[in-house]
Design an enzyme around this catalytic site. Structure first.
Site, PDB file in Angstrom:
ATOM      1  N   GLU A 209      -3.463  -5.502  -2.379  1.00 43.10           N
ATOM      2  CA  GLU A 209      -2.444  -4.963  -1.492  1.00 43.10           C
ATOM      3  C   GLU A 209      -2.309  -5.693  -0.160  1.00 43.10           C
ATOM      4  OE1 GLU A 209      -6.328  -2.641  -0.678  1.00 43.10           O
ATOM      5  OE2 GLU A 209      -5.300  -3.427  -2.436  1.00 43.10           O
ATOM      6  N   GLU A 234      -0.099  -0.117  -5.189  1.00 41.30           N
ATOM      7  CA  GLU A 234      -0.206  -1.107  -4.111  1.00 41.30           C
ATOM      8  C   GLU A 234       0.712  -0.743  -2.941  1.00 41.30           C
ATOM      9  OE1 GLU A 234      -2.710  -2.792  -4.723  1.00 41.30           O
ATOM     10  OE2 GLU A 234      -2.759  -2.602  -6.899  1.00 41.30           O
ATOM     11  N   HIS A 237      -0.868   1.767  -0.645  1.00 40.75           N
ATOM     12  CA  HIS A 237      -1.848   1.213   0.296  1.00 40.75           C
ATOM     13  C   HIS A 237      -1.210   0.855   1.634  1.00 40.75           C
ATOM     14  CE1 HIS A 237      -5.729   1.020  -1.588  1.00 40.75           C
ATOM     15  NE2 HIS A 237      -5.279   0.409  -2.665  1.00 40.75           N
ATOM     16  N   TYR A 322     -11.997   5.971  -6.532  1.00 41.99           N
ATOM     17  CA  TYR A 322     -10.607   6.174  -6.962  1.00 41.99           C
ATOM     18  C   TYR A 322     -10.391   7.605  -7.449  1.00 41.99           C
ATOM     19  CZ  TYR A 322      -9.974   1.063  -7.001  1.00 41.99           C
ATOM     20  OH  TYR A 322      -9.874  -0.252  -6.654  1.00 41.99           O
TER      21      TYR A 322
END
Length: 546
Positions: A209, A234, A237, A322
Site C-alpha cells: 500500500e 490496499e 490502508h 489481520y
C-alpha cells in the site's frame, strides 16, 4: 559505502566522525558525533553521502523475470524494516517525515515513487516530493520499462507496455468508486492521487500500500474484473496504516485489523452484506488454519506481540493481526451497537490521529473517551472480553462477528459441492444450479468444498471441468490456484498442463525451494499464504498447503 556528514547551514566544511556499529542481523546502526549537543526543538541538517546496492529492500530483476522479457527492472520493498538497505533512515513506524528525491535513470526507463508530486526533467531525471509525513517503510521506488494510462479523475494504472491495455480495461472507473465510498465512511482521502502499479510476475506479494502508488501483483488482471475488489484492502490502508500508523510492529493489528474492517465496510456498501460475510468467512477459515498449524497458545497468536531486540519483525508475520484484529474492531462496533455511530467514531479516530504513529492504548483510550457511556459501563473489563485479554492473551478471538448473512451464498455452494462428490451424479439437479452470477468468493468457497471432498469418484472432475469452463478455463488467479489443486488431488492427467502453465505464469523468481532429487517442487506465495506444488515422477502430482 563511506559516509561523510556535515551540519548545515552552520559550517558545511566540517566533516563529522561517523561509525557503523552492529545492531541486528538485519541492519547496522549509524552513529554520528555532533560538535555540540543540540537543543530541544533545534533544526539539525545532516548531509549523508552513501551508496546502496544489493540488499533485501532493493530488488533487481533480470529481463526474464519481467512480463515483457526485454529490459531489467528494479523495485524497492520497505515493509517492515527493509528500507534501511535502500537509504539511511530511522527505520521504525514510530517516526514520520516528508521526503523528496531526484532519480536519474538510463534512457528507455521510467522511475516512479510513492510521492504526492513528480516531474520528468532533462537527461531522463525524475524529481519526486512527498508532502505528507509517512514512516520509512512506505517510501518506494520502481525503475523499469513502464507506461501509464488514466482510469479515473485522480487515478492511473502503471504497467509494462505489454500489460497496460489489460490494466486500463480492468480498472477503468473502478478505483474512483471505491475511493468515494471510503471517503464517505472514513473522511477525506488526503494523498491526492491513487495510482496502481502492476508489478512483474515475480513480485512475491498480493499488494503493498505505498501511498499514492500501490504495488500489486499482475494476478489481479483476470480479464473480467473478477478480482478488482482485492484492491479495496490496499485503498483502505490510505486511512488505516498510512494515515494512522502502528507505532511499533508489535501492534501491527492497528494497521491490519482496522484495514480489514474498513475493507469489509466498503465491500458491504458496494457489493452487499452477504458477499462481504462470505469473504470474511474465507478469512476466518485462514485464521483457523493458521492457529491449528501453530497451536492456539503460540505467543504470536496475540494482538500485542513482544518482538525481542534483534528479531526481525517480518519473522512474526502471520494471519492473527489481520483476522483476530478484525474481530476485535468488530467487537468494538458490537459494543457501540449502531453502525452509523461506529462509522462516525472511525472518522473521528482518523481525524484525531492522522499523520501520527500510535499504540493500542491510544486507540482504546480514545474509544472510551468518545463513548463515555461505555467507559462508565466498564466495557473494557467485561469478564472474558477484557481489552487486556484481547491484546495480551494468545488464542482464538473471544468474539466472532455474525457472518450468517453469507449463508445465502454458502448454502447453494455447499449443496452443489455435495452433488459433485456423489457416486452417481444427479445431472438434473446439477444443471438446475445456475452459477453464471456467482462472484469470485462464492466460486472460491465452492472450489474449497470440492477440494475438501477430493478425490471425487472417478470421472466426476472431468465432467465438472467440461460443465464449468468459467472455472476450468478461468484466468482469475484465485480460481486457477484452486482448480490446479483439484486437478492434482484427483490425478486429472489431461489437465496437468494447466498446472504447469499456472506455475510458469506465477512463480518466475518468486520463491523456489529445493526438494529431494527424485522430485521437482515449487513454493508459490499467494497473497497471505503459501502453496507447495510437488511434481513427483513416481507418484504423479500432489499438493500441500503448509
Amino acid at each position: 559505502g563511506g559516509s561523510s556528514l556535515y551540519p548545515l547551514p552552520m559550517d558545511p566544511d566540517i566533516e563529522l566522525p561517523v561509525e557503523s556499529r552492529p545492531f541486528a542481523s538485519y541492519g547496522s546502526a549509524l552513529h554520528i558525533a555532533l560538535p555540540q549537543a543540540p537543543r530541544a526543538g533545534q533544526l539539525l541538517t545532516l548531509l549523508i553521502d552513501y551508496e546502496a546496492g544489493e540488499g533485501p529492500g532493493v530488488c533487481w530483476l533480470s529481463p526474464e523475470q519481467t512480463a515483457g522479457k526485454q529490459k531489467p527492472y528494479m523495485y524497492t520493498q520497505g515493509q517492515a524494516v527493509l528500507n534501511r538497505s535502500f537509504f539511511p533512515c530511522f527505520d521504525t513506524p514510530s517516526v514520520k517525515f516528508t521526503y523528496s528525491a531526484t532519480v536519474k535513470v538510463p534512457e528507455g526507463f521510467t522511475a516512479v515513487m510513492s510521492a504526492t508530486t513528480w516531474e520528468k526533467q532533462k537527461d531522463n531525471t525524475f524529481v519526486f516530493k512527498m508532502s505528507q509525513p509517512i514512516p520509512s517503510y512506505l517510501i518506494a521506488l520502481v525503475v523499469g520499462d513502464i507506461v501509464s494510462a488514466d482510469v479515473g479523475p485522480r487515478s492511473r494504472v502503471w504497467a509494462e507496455p505489454c500489460l497496460i491495455e489489460a490494466a486500463k480495461k480492468e480498472y477503468d472507473g473502478v478505483i474512483e468508486e471505491f475511493l468515494v465510498v471510503g471517503e464517505k465512511l472514513f473522511g477525506p482521502y488526503v494523498w491526492g492521487r491513487y495510482d496502481i502499479l502492476f508489478m512483474p510476475p515475480s513480485f512475491p506479494f498480493g499488494g503493498m500500500e505505498n501511498p499514492c502508488l500501490t504495488f500489486v501483483t499482475p494476478c489481479l488482471l483476470a480479464g473480467d474484473r473478477s478480482l478488482v475488489d482485492v484492491i479495496i484492502h490496499e485503498i483502505s490502508h490510505s486511512w488505516f496504516g498510512n494515515l494512522v500508523t502502528n507505532a511499533t510492529w508489535g501492534e501491527f493489528w492497528l494497521n491490519e485489523g482496522f484495514t480489514m474492517y474498513a475493507q469489509r465496510r466498503i465491500s458491504t456498501e458496494v457489493y452487499g452484506l452477504p458477499y462481504t460475510c462470505l469473504e470474511a468467512a474465507t478469512g476466518r477459515a485462514l485464521l483457523r488454519q493458521h492457529m491449528d498449524a501453530t497451536g492456539e497458545e503460540h505467543p504470536l497468536n496475540k494482538l500485542r506481540v513482544v518482538i525481542e531486540p534483534g528479531v526481525n519483525p517480518d519473522d512474526t508475520y502471520n494471519e492473527t493481526p489481520y483476522e483476530k484484529g478484525y474481530c476485535f474492531v468488530s467487537y468494538l462496533a458490537h459494543l457501540v451497537g449502531n453502525q452509523s455511530k461506529f462509522d462516525a467514531f472511525l472518522q473521528a479516530y482518523v481525524n484525531r490521529f492522522k499523520f501520527q504513529s500510535i499504540t493500542a492504548d491510544d486507540t482504546l483510550g480514545f474509544f472510551l473517551e468518545y463513548f463515555p457511556e461505555l467507559k462508565e459501563k466498564g466495557v473494557d473489563s467485561i469478564p472474558g472480553f477484557e481489552f487486556d485479554r484481547w491484546l495480551n492473551t494468545p488464542g482464538w478471538p473471544p468474539y466472532l462477528p455474525d457472518l450468517s448473512p453469507g449463508q445465502q451464498l454458502m448454502r447453494p455452494a455447499d449443496e452443489l459441492a455435495e452433488l459433485w462428490a456423489a457416486d452417481g451424479l444427479n445431472m438434473e439437479a446439477i444443471e438446475a444450479v445456475d452459477i453464471t452470477g456467482w462472484r469470485t468468493y462464492q466460486l472460491v468457497y465452492f472450489l474449497d468444498q470440492v477440494l475438501q471432498k477430493s478425490p471425487l469418484p472417478e470421472g466426476n472432475v472431468k465432467r465438472l471441468s467440461k460443465m464449468y469452463p468459467k472455472i476450468s478455463k478461468a484466468q482469475n488467479a484465485e480460481l486457477r490456484l484452486r482448480w490446479c489443486q483439484i486437478v492434482l488431488k484427483n490425478n486429472l492427467e489431461a489437465e496437468y498442463s494447466k498446472v504447469k502453465d499456472f506455475l510458469h505464469s506465477q512463480v518466475c523468481s518468486r520463491a523456489v525451494v529445493a526438494v529431494p532429487r527424485r522430485s521437482e517442487g515449487l513454493w508459490c506465495q499467494r497473497d497471505r499464504g503459501w502453496l507447495l506444488l510437488l511434481i513427483v515422477p513416481q507418484h504423479g502430482l500432489g499438493w500441500k498447503s503448509p
